[in-house]
Design an enzyme around this catalytic site. Structure first.
Site, PDB file in Angstrom:
ATOM      1  N   GLU A 207      79.630  47.087 -28.322  1.00 46.91           N
ATOM      2  CA  GLU A 207      78.358  46.602 -27.778  1.00 46.91           C
ATOM      3  C   GLU A 207      78.591  45.762 -26.528  1.00 46.91           C
ATOM      4  O   GLU A 207      77.863  45.877 -25.537  1.00 46.91           O
ATOM      5  CB  GLU A 207      77.612  45.771 -28.831  1.00 46.91           C
ATOM      6  CG  GLU A 207      77.254  46.553 -30.076  1.00 46.91           C
ATOM      7  CD  GLU A 207      78.334  46.559 -31.155  1.00 46.91           C
ATOM      8  OE1 GLU A 207      78.015  46.916 -32.298  1.00 46.91           O
ATOM      9  OE2 GLU A 207      79.502  46.208 -30.867  1.00 46.91           O
TER      10      GLU A 207
ATOM     11  N   CYS B 221      78.248  40.178 -31.038  1.00 46.41           N
ATOM     12  CA  CYS B 221      77.562  41.239 -30.304  1.00 46.41           C
ATOM     13  C   CYS B 221      76.055  40.998 -30.267  1.00 46.41           C
ATOM     14  O   CYS B 221      75.407  41.262 -29.255  1.00 46.41           O
ATOM     15  CB  CYS B 221      77.899  42.596 -30.908  1.00 46.41           C
ATOM     16  SG  CYS B 221      79.643  43.027 -30.666  1.00 46.41           S
TER      17      CYS B 221
END
Length: 167
Positions: A64, A95
């Protein structure tokens, strides 16, 4: 970066989640972790990311984060307002925080944290950390007063700096 033609929202979600899963599976063969992600801007630009933690010796190189970095670098901005983050797996707290800082509008994921844990990627310690009282946490984070310099000096400098870029 790729640009995709218009699709219904459900079709796009399926397409980009599938892309994230494909990236994750291929990344395993490229000596990376089994995680992939795609950032899609409101105008349809798509930016891929894969987990490169072990490949680059960077514990922050989650899929991510690498997708967010790719999008920001290509677009010349730190603000991804309105974008969607598609991930092969439920994002960890780092993330999620990165997505919040980037102003991602929505996060969609395929496998969940329990699926990841069953494969040896258990993020429970990170979720538990924030649920644990400060004095009982495994890693102390301690406020410490500096000597000889004001702890507020950077913020005062920021407030006085006319060329600052607000974020």
């Amino acid at each position: 970066m790729t640009t995709t033609p218009s699709r219904t929202s459900a079709q796009a979600d399926s397409l980009f989640l599938s892309r994230a899963i494909e990236l994750a599976a291929q990344n395993v063969l490229d000596n990376g972790g089994p995680f992939g992600a795609v950032v899609v801007t409101p105008d349809g630009q798509a930016f891929d990311g894969v987990n490169r933690v072990t490949a680059s010796n960077d514990p922050t190189a989650h899929a991510e984060v690498t997708a967010i970095r790719a999008a920001c670098r290509a677009l010349g901005t730190f603000d991804l307002t309105g974008a969607t983050l598609y991930s092969s797996c439920e994002p960890c707290p780092m993330c999620l925080a990165s997505a919040l800082w980037a102003r991602i509008a929505v996060v969609r994921f395929a496998a969940d944290r329990h699926d990841a844990a069953s494969a040896g990627f258990d993020d429970a310690v990170f979720y538990d950390y924030f649920d644990t009282p400060v004095e009982l946490r495994s890693m102390p984070v301690l406020h410490t007063e500096p000597e000889g310099v004001s702890r507020m000096a950077p913020f005062e400098q920021w407030a006085a700096f006319a060329q600052r870029i607000e974020y």
